[in-house]
Design a protein around this motif. Structure first.
Motif, PDB file in Angstrom:
ATOM      1  N   VAL A 154       0.906  -1.340  -0.170  1.00  0.00           N
ATOM      2  CA  VAL A 154      -0.165  -0.125  -0.004  1.00  0.00           C
ATOM      3  C   VAL A 154       0.800   1.229   0.063  1.00  0.00           C
ATOM      4  N   LEU A 155       2.089   1.271   0.750  1.00  0.00           N
ATOM      5  CA  LEU A 155       2.905   2.320   0.898  1.00  0.00           C
ATOM      6  C   LEU A 155       3.454   2.693  -0.454  1.00  0.00           C
ATOM      7  N   TYR A 156       3.924   1.459  -1.103  1.00  0.00           N
ATOM      8  CA  TYR A 156       4.410   1.836  -2.796  1.00  0.00           C
ATOM      9  C   TYR A 156       3.667   2.310  -3.568  1.00  0.00           C
ATOM     10  N   MET A 157       2.266   1.835  -3.396  1.00  0.00           N
ATOM     11  CA  MET A 157       1.212   2.123  -4.321  1.00  0.00           C
ATOM     12  C   MET A 157       1.007   3.827  -4.171  1.00  0.00           C
ATOM     13  N   ARG A 158       0.995   4.162  -2.828  1.00  0.00           N
ATOM     14  CA  ARG A 158       0.713   5.788  -2.613  1.00  0.00           C
ATOM     15  C   ARG A 158       2.029   6.592  -3.051  1.00  0.00           C
ATOM     16  N   LEU A 159       3.079   5.979  -2.921  1.00  0.00           N
ATOM     17  CA  LEU A 159       4.328   6.794  -3.412  1.00  0.00           C
ATOM     18  C   LEU A 159       3.967   7.072  -4.896  1.00  0.00           C
ATOM     19  N   LEU A 160       3.915   5.641  -5.645  1.00  0.00           N
ATOM     20  CA  LEU A 160       3.632   6.059  -6.934  1.00  0.00           C
ATOM     21  C   LEU A 160       2.538   6.927  -7.481  1.00  0.00           C
ATOM     22  N   ARG A 161       1.367   6.803  -6.675  1.00  0.00           N
ATOM     23  CA  ARG A 161       0.309   7.718  -6.992  1.00  0.00           C
ATOM     24  C   ARG A 161       0.696   9.139  -6.823  1.00  0.00           C
ATOM     25  N   GLN A 162       1.552   9.393  -5.716  1.00  0.00           N
ATOM     26  CA  GLN A 162       1.945  10.909  -5.487  1.00  0.00           C
ATOM     27  C   GLN A 162       2.927  11.216  -6.763  1.00  0.00           C
ATOM     28  N   SER A 163       3.851  10.267  -7.289  1.00  0.00           N
ATOM     29  CA  SER A 163       4.536  10.696  -8.475  1.00  0.00           C
ATOM     30  C   SER A 163       3.560  11.224  -9.647  1.00  0.00           C
ATOM     31  N   LEU A 164       2.363  10.716  -9.784  1.00  0.00           N
ATOM     32  CA  LEU A 164       1.448  11.233 -10.883  1.00  0.00           C
ATOM     33  C   LEU A 164       0.853  12.727 -10.772  1.00  0.00           C
ATOM     34  N   SER A 165       1.482  13.321  -9.541  1.00  0.00           N
ATOM     35  CA  SER A 165       0.832  14.756  -9.523  1.00  0.00           C
ATOM     36  C   SER A 165       1.204  15.671 -10.768  1.00  0.00           C
ATOM     37  N   ASP A 166       2.052  15.223 -11.416  1.00  0.00           N
ATOM     38  CA  ASP A 166       2.349  16.041 -12.801  1.00  0.00           C
ATOM     39  C   ASP A 166       0.927  16.141 -13.559  1.00  0.00           C
ATOM     40  N   SER A 167       0.928  17.352 -14.375  1.00  0.00           N
ATOM     41  CA  SER A 167      -0.184  17.398 -15.387  1.00  0.00           C
ATOM     42  C   SER A 167      -0.486  16.493 -16.336  1.00  0.00           C
ATOM     43  N   ASN A 168       0.389  15.750 -16.504  1.00  0.00           N
ATOM     44  CA  ASN A 168       0.332  14.778 -17.704  1.00  0.00           C
ATOM     45  C   ASN A 168       0.818  13.402 -16.961  1.00  0.00           C
ATOM     46  N   PRO A 169      -0.226  12.708 -16.633  1.00  0.00           N
ATOM     47  CA  PRO A 169      -0.031  11.304 -16.034  1.00  0.00           C
ATOM     48  C   PRO A 169       0.363  10.150 -17.056  1.00  0.00           C
ATOM     49  N   ARG A 170      -0.049  10.397 -18.071  1.00  0.00           N
ATOM     50  CA  ARG A 170       0.224   9.158 -19.209  1.00  0.00           C
ATOM     51  C   ARG A 170       1.733   9.454 -19.582  1.00  0.00           C
ATOM     52  N   LEU A 171       2.272  10.588 -19.722  1.00  0.00           N
ATOM     53  CA  LEU A 171       3.622  10.960 -19.845  1.00  0.00           C
ATOM     54  C   LEU A 171       4.529  10.353 -18.821  1.00  0.00           C
ATOM     55  N   ILE A 172       3.967  10.611 -17.590  1.00  0.00           N
ATOM     56  CA  ILE A 172       4.754  10.166 -16.434  1.00  0.00           C
ATOM     57  C   ILE A 172       4.934   8.538 -16.479  1.00  0.00           C
ATOM     58  N   GLN A 173       3.745   8.049 -16.614  1.00  0.00           N
ATOM     59  CA  GLN A 173       3.719   6.330 -16.851  1.00  0.00           C
ATOM     60  C   GLN A 173       4.535   5.938 -17.803  1.00  0.00           C
ATOM     61  N   ASN A 174       4.731   6.517 -19.037  1.00  0.00           N
ATOM     62  CA  ASN A 174       5.378   6.141 -20.051  1.00  0.00           C
ATOM     63  C   ASN A 174       6.881   6.022 -19.833  1.00  0.00           C
ATOM     64  N   ARG A 175       7.231   7.304 -19.056  1.00  0.00           N
ATOM     65  CA  ARG A 175       8.783   7.693 -18.657  1.00  0.00           C
ATOM     66  C   ARG A 175       8.960   6.695 -17.933  1.00  0.00           C
ATOM     67  N   PHE A 176       8.111   6.473 -16.724  1.00  0.00           N
ATOM     68  CA  PHE A 176       8.448   5.371 -15.642  1.00  0.00           C
ATOM     69  C   PHE A 176       8.744   3.957 -16.313  1.00  0.00           C
ATOM     70  N   GLN A 177       7.872   3.647 -17.294  1.00  0.00           N
ATOM     71  CA  GLN A 177       8.290   2.291 -17.934  1.00  0.00           C
ATOM     72  C   GLN A 177       9.498   2.274 -18.617  1.00  0.00           C
ATOM     73  N   ILE A 178      10.031   3.230 -19.177  1.00  0.00           N
ATOM     74  CA  ILE A 178      11.263   3.346 -19.991  1.00  0.00           C
ATOM     75  C   ILE A 178      12.302   3.512 -19.140  1.00  0.00           C
ATOM     76  N   VAL A 179      12.202   4.327 -18.109  1.00  0.00           N
ATOM     77  CA  VAL A 179      13.475   4.844 -17.170  1.00  0.00           C
ATOM     78  C   VAL A 179      13.347   3.253 -15.978  1.00  0.00           C
ATOM     79  N   VAL A 180      12.561   3.334 -15.410  1.00  0.00           N
ATOM     80  CA  VAL A 180      12.479   2.396 -14.176  1.00  0.00           C
ATOM     81  C   VAL A 180      12.399   0.987 -14.768  1.00  0.00           C
ATOM     82  N   GLY A 181      11.744   0.665 -15.798  1.00  0.00           N
ATOM     83  CA  GLY A 181      12.020  -0.409 -16.511  1.00  0.00           C
ATOM     84  C   GLY A 181      13.002  -1.061 -16.923  1.00  0.00           C
ATOM     85  N   SER A 182      14.051   0.172 -17.478  1.00  0.00           N
ATOM     86  CA  SER A 182      15.515  -0.499 -17.943  1.00  0.00           C
ATOM     87  C   SER A 182      16.230  -0.649 -16.558  1.00  0.00           C
TER      88      SER A 182
END
Length: 653
Positions: free
Chosen positions: A69-97
């Motif tokens: 639950v803590l990890y999910m809340r941390l990730l949700r907080q990172s979506l505070s940016d105005s473009n959550p889809r862009l954040i998710q895409n960058r997360f996949q590329i950067v953290v995924g790598s």
């Protein structure tokens, strides 16, 4: 912050939620004290949730669930940016790598590898600094604080947030594979490090490490080392990858082998090529590509040692001695310019011998292969044991401790341990990875001629010239029982595949079958007319093969006389081995290895050595990838391994 910025109840709730997980407490501290936001009250509230603390039954708290639950809340907080889809895409590329790459890359190199700017990568990491340690400069690699976060974002049953689940899907692996090929295309060339003088060993080149680092930045080094690993996970038949692999094989494969020598990674070349060859065959790639990859594996097996010592000898000694009718030589013969040319007395195609493993100073008496087919051990009259990397043919360790000749070696089923028996009457146990001695088993009164692990790895059997067979606890080294009954020297022991039986062969011409757990005799197989040198069970456990002074015999493994009597050029055989499917049997004597049909007893083929040996060649079964291999000599011929005097050969059966 003022001392009363939070209440005792809130602190107590945090402690209870953490249970005994330090990582929960540490992550909370980093999140609440995030210096980017300076909003500790808001972040504390996110962790504790909106439910009143008085209504939470803290005895029901499950720490690991709370951590998710803590990890999910941390990730949700990172979506505070105005473009959550862009954040998710960058997360996949950067953290995924960061998660999926086989080795961490410095920030700058990571950005180059994923084709993003350093600023973009840094921005993604800044949003996640509660769980990922951002690097202080571009030459440091970002590091994930704790493996529990990786476990969370790679497990679909735990991470339910859209866009944040990281999986090694073929699309991700395709992207990484293509990027590896692109980076190698940009960086690799002949004499990439500017050494110029082919007479110099790598170790003698002035400023060698600086030259290599300048020519091959970290992202290119990663591409060279791991393209095969990524390729093996790409969807079969991916057309983009097929095209990139073909271009690489036709243009850069020798440059890549040179680079791997510079990087000190020649020992991994054969495995990368093998993965690529498997993928190419499964993908039904062009015949020329499949053939080139097969040639590249033969090339490195034949010349690994010299190329490891001197990178430029890829072109100056290895390539000129490559058979001239092979696809590899025809494609790359232009690279022999300015080097020697071999005009005659060279094979047109690859010989049956795949590789020679040379290093012992006296006769090799036994070899054994690890279950995964990656490691080979050889025991010698020179009192030593050598460990070899099968894929490259390179020596990895020399084990010393016996005071007389080593007569037998055996890997544990998990490949972590090695047992050796010696004429010094002892059995030694070794760590098969490091070569560090683990223990010495003593008790036999004569030479220990054979050792064998049970299929589950719990027992170790030993056969000795003192007429006895001993069963040991393979972990503690404690003697379990002594099996007595033979009236002559015991030469060989073997467990049945299910571990229920133990067979022993002796100079008294008998084969005894024992209950492997109780140590009691089950039956005695008679019919031999000489010393039983070697016994082995078929893979299904239904047959037992034994070699004596004049023949090789096949038995029903339960009782009765021999069902097949094998005679041929190897009239008396000292070593026998079944093929993996149990359909063929190999036996060796005096430089010959004869292959038989194990059902009918019909001779199939003979492998001849130009090495004269006064005793039989030790044989062992090798399984390496899709190859079925019989081993002897540390010369391995085409699809199987073969040993004679002081070398180990792998040879085609």
């Amino acid at each position: 912050m003022p001392a009363d910025w939070t209440t005792e109840a809130e602190k107590h709730a945090l402690v209870e939620r953490s249970g005994k997980l330090f990582i929960f407490a540490a992550t909370c501290i980093r999140f609440i004290g995030d210096d980017r936001v300076l909003a500790p009250r808001e972040h504390l509230a996110l962790i504790l949730g909106s439910q009143p603390l008085e209504s939470v039954d803290l005895s029901e708290v499950t720490p690991y669930k709370e951590l998710d639950v803590l990890y999910m809340r941390l990730l949700r907080q990172s979506l505070s940016d105005s473009n959550p889809r862009l954040i998710q895409n960058r997360f996949q590329i950067v953290v995924g790598s960061i998660v999926l790459l086989w080795q961490p890359l410095p920030l700058r190199s990571l950005a180059v590898f994923i084709e993003n700017s350093v600023g973009t990568v840094s921005n993604v990491l800044r949003h996640l600094q509660s769980v990922i340690i951002p690097p202080y400069d571009e030459n440091e690699a970002p590091r994930i604080y704790h493996p529990s976060f990786v476990d969370f974002i790679t497990n679909p049953s735990r991470c339910s947030m859209e866009g944040f689940l990281i999986t090694a899907v073929p699309v991700q692996e395709q992207r990484h594979t293509l990027r590896c090929f692109r980076l190698m295309e940009m960086c690799l060339k002949r004499d990439v490090a500017g050494i110029e003088d082919p007479s110099l060993l790598n170790s003698k080149v002035d400023g060698f490490e600086a030259k290599v680092a300048s020519a091959l930045p970290a992202e290119a080094q990663y591409a060279c080392r791991f393209w095969g690993s990524h390729l093996s996970r790409v969807e079969i038949g991916d057309e983009k990858v097929m095209g990139a692999l073909e271009e690489f094989a036709m243009r850069s494969i020798l440059w890549w082998i040179e680079a791997m020598s510079l990087l000190g990674s020649i020992h991994t070349v054969a495995s990368s090529v093998r993965e690529a060859h498997r993928w190419a065959v499964s993908s039904k790639c062009k015949a020329i590509l499949v053939t080139l990859l097969a040639d590249a594996r033969r090339f490195i097996l034949a010349h690994a040692e010299v190329i490891r010592a001197s990178a430029l000898h890829v072109y100056h000694s290895a390539l000129p001695f490559t058979p001239h009718d092979t696809a590899l030589y025809k494609v790359y013969c232009k690279e022999t310019r300015h080097s020697i040319r071999v005009l005659q007395e060279i094979d047109h195609q690859w010989p049956h011998i795949l590789a020679n493993f040379t290093g012992h100073s006296d006769r090799i008496s036994s070899i054994a292969c690890s279950k995964d087919g990656l490691q080979l051990a050889s025991g010698s009259w020179d009192k030593s044991i050598k460990l070899w990397d099968i894929t490259s043919g390179l020596l990895t360790a020399t084990l010393e401790g016996h005071t007389k000749s080593v007569k037998s070696v055996a890997f544990s089923p998990d490949g972590n341990r090695l047992a050796s028996g010696s004429s010094d009457s002892s059995i030694r146990l070794w760590d098969a990875t490091s070569g560090i001695p683990i223990g010495v088993l003593k008790g036999h009164l004569g030479a220990v001629q054979s050792v064998a692990y049970s299929p589950d790895g719990s027992r170790l059997a030993s056969a000795s010239f003192d007429h006895s067979v001993r069963l040991w606890d393979a972990i503690s080294g404690v003697l379990c029982t002594i099996l007595e009954g033979h009236t002559g020297r015991v030469y060989s022991v073997a467990f049945s595949p299910d571990g229920s039986q133990l067979a022993s062969g002796s100079s008294d011409s008998s084969i005894w079958l024992w209950d492997a757990m109780l140590g009691t005799p089950i039956t005695i197989l008679g019919g031999s007319t000489g010393c039983i040198h070697c016994i082995v069970f078929s893979p299904d456990g239904l047959q037992l093969a034994a070699s004596d002074d004049i023949s090789v015999q096949l038995w029903d493994s339960t009782s009765g006389p021999p069902i097949v009597l094998l005679r041929g050029d190897t009239v008396s055989a000292c070593s026998v081995a079944f093929s993996l499917d149990g359909m063929q049997l190999a036996c060796s004597r005096d430089g010959l290895i004869q292959i038989w049909d194990a059902t009918s007893g019909t001779p199939v083929t003979i492998l001849r050595h130009d090495v004269r040996a006064c005793q039989g060649l030790p044989l062992t079964l090798v399984h390496s990838g899709s190859l079925q291999s019989l081993s002897t000599h540390l010369q391995l011929q085409s699809s199987s391994p073969l040993i004679s005097f002081t070398q180990v050969h792998f040879a085609s059966a």
